[in-house]
Design an enzyme around this catalytic site. Structure first.
Site, PDB file in Angstrom:
ATOM      1  N   CYS A 125       0.851  -1.188   0.000  1.00  0.00           N
ATOM      2  CA  CYS A 125       0.000   0.000   0.000  1.00  0.00           C
ATOM      3  C   CYS A 125       0.896   1.251   0.000  1.00  0.00           C
ATOM      4  CB  CYS A 125      -0.960  -0.043   1.180  1.00  0.00           C
ATOM      5  SG  CYS A 125      -2.309   1.142   1.083  1.00  0.00           S
ATOM      6  N   ASP A 183      -8.006  -3.480  -7.852  1.00  0.00           N
ATOM      7  CA  ASP A 183      -7.621  -2.490  -6.846  1.00  0.00           C
ATOM      8  C   ASP A 183      -8.193  -1.121  -7.207  1.00  0.00           C
ATOM      9  OD1 ASP A 183      -6.402  -0.745  -5.083  1.00  0.00           O
ATOM     10  OD2 ASP A 183      -4.403  -1.615  -5.293  1.00  0.00           O
ATOM     11  N   HIS A 214      -7.086  -4.845  -3.619  1.00  0.00           N
ATOM     12  CA  HIS A 214      -6.113  -4.130  -2.791  1.00  0.00           C
ATOM     13  C   HIS A 214      -5.956  -4.874  -1.465  1.00  0.00           C
ATOM     14  CE1 HIS A 214      -3.792  -0.597  -1.669  1.00  0.00           C
ATOM     15  NE2 HIS A 214      -4.377  -0.634  -0.491  1.00  0.00           N
TER      16      HIS A 214
END
Length: 241
Positions: A125, A183, A214
């Site tokens: 991330c 994502d 994600h």
């Protein structure tokens, strides 16, 4: 390999930074990985990821990425309040301050008795962004970046022309980029923008898109893909090796 754990408090220009270190119990020196977390800092899933990487034969250091904005040892919950606080920290801390954190870890690892001095970076991330950003440091030889956010959008605070996308032309290290096709934080048009930009500026990169959402590496929550996560740990271990 069986692993062990310790903590270290590093001095940075913006204050004390607590970091967790995972390394093999086996004697000897090992190559190192700086492992950058999500906005929630060093959560239980991040600890487990670091331990897995250490078990592959690496010294792994995990910093509190927003150390100057939170009490030492602060861990945010995977809930709306934690997400709001983590995102607020993300918008407040400059990329230049992340750069100085990276340099502090590099200097620590270069003098650490169990480290060979060879250092890579990895993250998930925002941590994927920070791992990519860390490759600007001449001491970082490889970066493995899992669903890195905010590179395509230039939204993290920085000085003029010092954003990560612009600076990517200066990266000499080899970079491995992994994105989930589902994502929403890095959708298809954003991925295409990054791919074309890196192709044009000569970045030395490997590109992989997988059928995942994600945070598919996080072993808590409904988005976790255990089989894919295992594959990514093996791929990262081979890449750094």
């Amino acid at each position: 390999m069986i692993t062990q754990f310790e903590t270290a408090i590093l001095d940075t220009p913006t204050g004390k930074m607590r970091s967790e270190i995972y390394r093999p119990v086996k004697s000897g020196k090992f190559n190192a990985i700086i492992f950058y977390s999500e906005i929630f800092q060093i959560t239980a899933p991040i600890k487990r990821s670091a331990q897995i990487l250490a078990g592959l034969g690496y010294v792994v250091i995990v910093p509190e990425v927003f150390h100057e904005l939170n009490p030492i040892g602060c861990v945010l919950a995977y809930d709306d309040a934690g997400k709001d606080k983590g995102n607020a920290d993300k918008w407040e801390k400059s990329l230049e301050d992340h750069d100085s954190d990276t340099q502090a870890m590099v200097e620590f690892l270069q003098s650490y008795e169990f480290c060979t001095g060879k250092i890579g970076a990895m993250g998930v991330c925002i941590g994927g962004h920070l791992a990519f950003r860390a490759a600007l440091n001449k001491n970082i030889q490889h970066a493995f970046c899992l669903y890195p956010t905010d590179i395509h959008s230039n939204t993290l605070p920085s000085e003029k022309n010092n954003d990560t996308l612009t600076r990517s032309k200066d990266i000499k290290a080899e970079v491995y980029l992994v994105f989930g096709k589902q994502d929403p934080h890095v959708p298809q048009d954003a991925r295409l923008k990054l791919y074309q930009h890196f192709l044009q500026n000569g970045l030395n990169y490997i590109w992989l898109e997988v059928d995942a959402q994600h945070a598919f590496m996080r072993d808590e929550g409904e988005r976790y893909d255990s089989a894919l996560a295992i594959k990514m740990y093996q791929t990262a271990g081979d890449f750094f090796r």
